[in-house]
Design a protein around this motif. Structure first.
Motif, short mmCIF file in Angstrom:
data_model
loop_
_atom_site.label_atom_id
_atom_site.label_comp_id
_atom_site.label_asym_id
_atom_site.label_seq_id
_atom_site.Cartn_x
_atom_site.Cartn_y
_atom_site.Cartn_z
N ILE A 39 67.90 -28.54 21.39
CA ILE A 39 67.23 -28.76 22.67
C ILE A 39 66.37 -27.54 22.96
O ILE A 39 66.88 -26.42 23.03
CB ILE A 39 68.25 -28.97 23.82
CG1 ILE A 39 69.16 -30.16 23.52
CG2 ILE A 39 67.53 -29.16 25.14
CD1 ILE A 39 70.26 -30.36 24.55
N GLY A 40 65.07 -27.75 23.09
CA GLY A 40 64.16 -26.65 23.38
C GLY A 40 63.91 -26.52 24.86
O GLY A 40 63.91 -27.50 25.60
N VAL A 41 63.71 -25.28 25.30
CA VAL A 41 63.33 -24.99 26.69
C VAL A 41 62.11 -24.10 26.62
O VAL A 41 62.19 -22.94 26.23
CB VAL A 41 64.46 -24.29 27.46
CG1 VAL A 41 64.05 -24.09 28.92
CG2 VAL A 41 65.76 -25.06 27.37
N ASP A 42 60.96 -24.66 26.98
CA ASP A 42 59.71 -23.91 26.87
C ASP A 42 58.67 -24.53 27.79
O ASP A 42 58.35 -25.71 27.65
CB ASP A 42 59.20 -23.94 25.41
CG ASP A 42 58.15 -22.89 25.13
OD1 ASP A 42 57.25 -22.70 25.97
OD2 ASP A 42 58.23 -22.25 24.06
N ILE A 54 64.36 -32.44 21.14
CA ILE A 54 64.09 -32.57 22.58
C ILE A 54 63.59 -31.25 23.11
O ILE A 54 64.21 -30.20 22.89
CB ILE A 54 65.38 -32.98 23.32
CG1 ILE A 54 65.94 -34.29 22.76
CG2 ILE A 54 65.13 -33.09 24.81
CD1 ILE A 54 67.34 -34.60 23.25
N VAL A 55 62.46 -31.27 23.80
CA VAL A 55 61.92 -30.05 24.43
C VAL A 55 61.72 -30.32 25.92
O VAL A 55 61.04 -31.27 26.30
CB VAL A 55 60.59 -29.61 23.79
CG1 VAL A 55 60.05 -28.37 24.50
CG2 VAL A 55 60.78 -29.32 22.30
N HIS A 56 62.32 -29.48 26.74
CA HIS A 56 62.16 -29.58 28.19
C HIS A 56 61.09 -28.56 28.62
O HIS A 56 61.31 -27.35 28.47
CB HIS A 56 63.47 -29.29 28.91
CG HIS A 56 64.54 -30.30 28.64
ND1 HIS A 56 64.72 -31.42 29.41
CD2 HIS A 56 65.49 -30.36 27.66
CE1 HIS A 56 65.72 -32.13 28.93
NE2 HIS A 56 66.21 -31.51 27.87
N PRO A 57 59.94 -29.03 29.13
CA PRO A 57 58.87 -28.11 29.52
C PRO A 57 59.15 -27.47 30.89
O PRO A 57 58.42 -27.68 31.85
CB PRO A 57 57.64 -29.02 29.56
CG PRO A 57 58.19 -30.36 29.93
CD PRO A 57 59.55 -30.44 29.30
#
Length: 315
Positions: A39-42, A54-57
């Motif tokens: 899970i990405g946070v960027d 999954i990337v949460h902008p």
């Protein structure tokens, strides 16, 4: 009627990565994807990140970032801060680096994350005329003097190290890699990609560089259960700066320091990152690390030679 025990399916561990949209972040995510649900946070979004990740902008300082930890059983976190080449607002950089790191580490403690890796930098030791040839992990972090964004990263490193001592229930790892070079767009790589590479007349310091592949290997080893602590990470054998430039297929251009500042300023104006004027000390004095701890505890050994590492800078 069927008999026998029902086999349990093994849960794929969940890994949260900050800074995943950067070039190194994408490389790291691809390497770890077979073993983790990532899970990405960027806040930069999902550009060029594999579709199954999954990337949460979102901004890691905001409440939405904590929701990711609340809604998922997170097993590990890899935290990567903005680079020293940051060109945005000074106060914003400080807030992102310091507040962002504090929030991420607090989530790890609150939601019982078993492993957190904070990616720091060996450059934080600072290049100084009185440095030992190789610096160990207990050497003071003096790289922030005269360069505010590096000073922020020094504070992040110190905070992560204190978290390691205050929360033994979390396996905290702080990695301080040598200059990372490749097709990355970071400061050391952009500097070495100049056909005529400015150096300072009268100075030819020994330097350490490492490839993204070797740093990824170190991170994979640091993710193993039970590994915790602060580790310097280096690549192949060091070499003089002039030799490193030649191995990139370029020519050193020795100039007086004021001229180097002007040339690097022109390069920055043309869109090249180069070496910020405040970091010219790294072209004058040695800043190399002793990575004995990483080799002994992580069982880390660089896989690429110096020639292979530098060949990829300009390929």
């Amino acid at each position: 009627m069927a008999t026998g025990r029902t086999q349990r399916t093994r849960r794929t561990p969940t890994l949260v990565m900050t800074g995943i949209t950067g070039r190194f972040g994408r490389m790291l995510a691809r390497a770890l994807r077979p073993d983790y649900r990532i899970i990405g946070v960027d806040p930069r979004g999902t550009a060029q990140v594999p579709q199954d990740i999954i990337v949460h902008p979102v901004d890691i300082r905001r409440k939405k970032a904590e929701d990711i930890f609340r809604r998922n059983q997170v097993d590990a976190v890899i935290h990567m801060n903005p680079t020293p080449a940051w060109k945005g607002n000074r106060a914003e950089h400080r807030s992102i680096t310091l507040m962002g790191t504090r929030r991420i580490l607090s989530y790890c403690q609150k939601y019982r994350v078993s492993k957190v890796i904070v990616l720091s930098s060996a450059a934080l030791y600072g290049a100084r005329p009185d440095n030992n040839q190789f610096l160990t992990e207990d050497a003071p972090l003096l790289g922030g003097y005269g360069f505010s964004t590096l000073r922020d990263l020094v504070e992040v490193d110190i905070y992560a190290t204190s978290f390691f001592w205050r929360h033994p229930e979390v396996d905290t790892v702080v990695l301080r890699p040598a200059h990372l070079v490749g097709r990355l767009g970071n400061t050391p790589s952009a500097y070495l990609q100049q056909r005529y590479t400015p150096t300072l007349l009268g100075f030819d310091p020994m330097m350490q560089v490492m490839s993204p592949e070797d740093l990824i290997l170190a991170i994979q080893l640091a993710l193993k259960p039970g590994i915790r602590g602060v580790f310097n990470v280096a690549g192949p054998q060091p070499a003089p700066l002039s030799e490193i430039i030649r191995l990139c297929g370029h020519r050193p251009l020795p100039v007086f320091e004021p001229v180097a500042r002007a040339l690097l300023g022109m390069a920055a104006g043309a869109g090249a990152a180069g070496i910020p004027a405040a970091q010219l000390e790294y072209l004058k004095y040695v800043c190399m690390v002793d990575d004995t701890q990483a080799r002994q505890v992580l069982r880390y050994e660089p896989q690429l030679s110096l020639e292979e590492t530098l060949r990829r800078v300009s390929s």
